[in-house]
Design a protein around this motif. Structure first.
Motif: not given
Ligand SMILES: [Zn+2]
Length: 459
Positions: A105-116
């Motif tokens: 669920l978190k993967e669908l919520q989180t902006n890829v920039s934030e994951m970066t």
């Protein structure tokens, strides 16, 4: 006239001074001394060792080396010097720890920039744990096209953020509904369309060639493919083959034409046999491989990358996974120990790789003790995480051993790792490219952001 020339002379003097300072800085010899050294290839440790470093290179090594009088000496005392560790299987841009469904669920919520931005801290934790090179085998974000692994590799190479040298695979290649199909387990058309070769999902030899070309075009150093099912995916069985022999042949042929090695995620025996026959460079995981398959691997000189840490971590919290995944993890976990023991006994080439990201980044060195626990000699485990990895990655000319002319990627750990292999988990000195990144306590680690503290864009 004299006044007119003055600025010219001044400029020359300033340039000369600057070049002298620059040359002085580059030429200053750094001497690392320690009670023992693992040189990356010998069968035993070398006592009272010294490594001389100039710039980013090792210029001399041994116990009878002459130390220049103007050298900067770092005496590490009762420690063991080693080539920087390597991990042939990481996912530095991903974090699969925590509860499986919360993470989805978190993967669908989180902006890829934030994951970066999170990935920057994972890279630092990995380097500080003594891993100066990693092969990063897959970086994908469902529904998003980013190449975060390429960006992270380049940022590290440019000195923008600390991290290991990275060889990256971008998205990896897999079949529709297979282990790499990130839309598996969601209802059909939730993402609007089926994923295609630009997302690493390819069926048939032509699409597979297209996917290889697309990934190389976008910066892949190595090609990763899932040729059997996997544990942490919802629409596949763990050991079924996912590519036909013709598809595997296309995968290997296209990758090797482009001078890229092929690493395949593979648990099942049939898929492993077909991948080995197609000529892949390494089998990742290999849980269900039978002795005949291991023999074929040995004959062809193909590496096994066992990723024992991944199974170990999943099994430690097995109850938190959905029931279908629990069954897959238990089956793979039960098979892999015997497979690994057989591989060691038979002399199959083994390169250390962990699947970091399935467990917290920075815990990579725990793989050494797991390998020793399943029958590998400590000195062979150390070779597996240094010179064997360098050989598998195709960078053995530059790194993997402490030898004159090699890149100064050097770590030190307390005590004697051949007497207690867990010394590898207590690295306290890290040099990469001749620069000291750590000499003492590590930077406190950034842990994964849990579901209950995700900041949604509306906040
Ligand atoms: Zn993996």
């Amino acid at each position: 006239m004299r006044i007119a020339y003055r600025p010219y002379y001044l400029a020359v003097i300033v340039i000369l001074l600057f070049s002298a300072v620059a040359a002085g800085a580059a030429d200053q010899t750094v001497v690392l001394k320690a009670a023992r050294m693992f040189d990356g290839k010998s069968k035993s440790l070398i006592p009272n060792s010294v490594v001389l470093v100039q710039g980013d290179k090792i210029v001399d090594v041994g116990s009878t080396v002459t130390i220049p009088s103007d050298a900067k000496v770092i005496d590490l005392g009762d420690m063991t010097l080693s080539p920087g560790f390597m991990d042939a299987h990481t996912h530095l841009t991903l974090d699969f720890t925590g509860n499986f469904n919360e993470r989805r669920l978190k993967e669908l919520q989180t902006n890829v920039s934030e994951m970066t931005l999170m990935a920057i801290s994972y890279a630092r934790a990995t380097l500080e744990a003594g891993f100066t090179t990693v092969r990063d085998l897959g970086s994908r974000f469902v529904g998003s096209p980013e190449f975060v692994d390429v960006a992270l590799r380049n940022a590290i190479n440019h000195g923008i953020s600390p991290g290991p040298h990275m060889l990256v695979a971008t998205k990896g290649i897999g079949a529709t509904g297979g282990h790499f199909d990130a839309t598996g387990g969601y209802r059909d058309k939730l993402f609007g369309r089926e994923p295609d070769p630009s997302e690493g999902i390819a069926d048939g030899p032509d699409e597979i060639r297209k996917a290889v070309r697309f990934e190389v075009k976008n910066g892949a150093n190595v090609i990763k493919a899932a040729v059997s099912g996997g544990v942490l995916s919802l629409a596949d069985e763990v050991d079924t083959p996912q590519f036909t022999p013709a598809e595997m042949a296309a995968l290997v042929d296209e990758s090797h034409r482009l001078r890229k090695k092929v690493a395949v995620h593979c648990h099942g025996d049939q898929a492993a046999r077909e991948a080995i026959e197609a000529g892949v460079d390494s089998i990742e995981h290999g849980s269900f491989m039978k002795t005949e398959t291991l023999q074929l691997m040995k004959t062809k000189g193909i590496y096994l990358v066992p990723t024992l840490m991944a199974t170990e971590y999943i099994m430690s919290k097995i109850d938190s996974y959905p029931p279908a995944l629990q069954a897959k993890a238990r089956a793979a976990g039960a098979a892999r120990s015997e497979m690994f023991r057989n591989a060691v006994k038979m002399g199959v080439k083994i390169a250390l790789g962990t699947d970091a990201g399935v467990f917290p980044h920075g815990d990579n060195a725990k793989e050494f003790a797991l390998m020793v626990g399943l029958g590998m000699q400590p000195i062979d485990a150390l070779r597996s995480g240094t010179s064997n990895d360098a050989d598998l990655l195709g960078i053995g000319q530059a790194v993997g051993t402490l030898e004159k002319g090699k890149r100064a990627d050097i770590v030190a750990m307390p005590g004697d790792p051949t007497a207690d292999i867990t010394a590898t988990e207590h690295i306290s000195f890290v040099m990469k490219d001749g620069k000291i990144f750590r000499n003492g306590p590590a930077t406190p680690r950034t842990t994964a952001v849990r579901d209950d503290d995700v900041d949604l864009p509306a906040d």
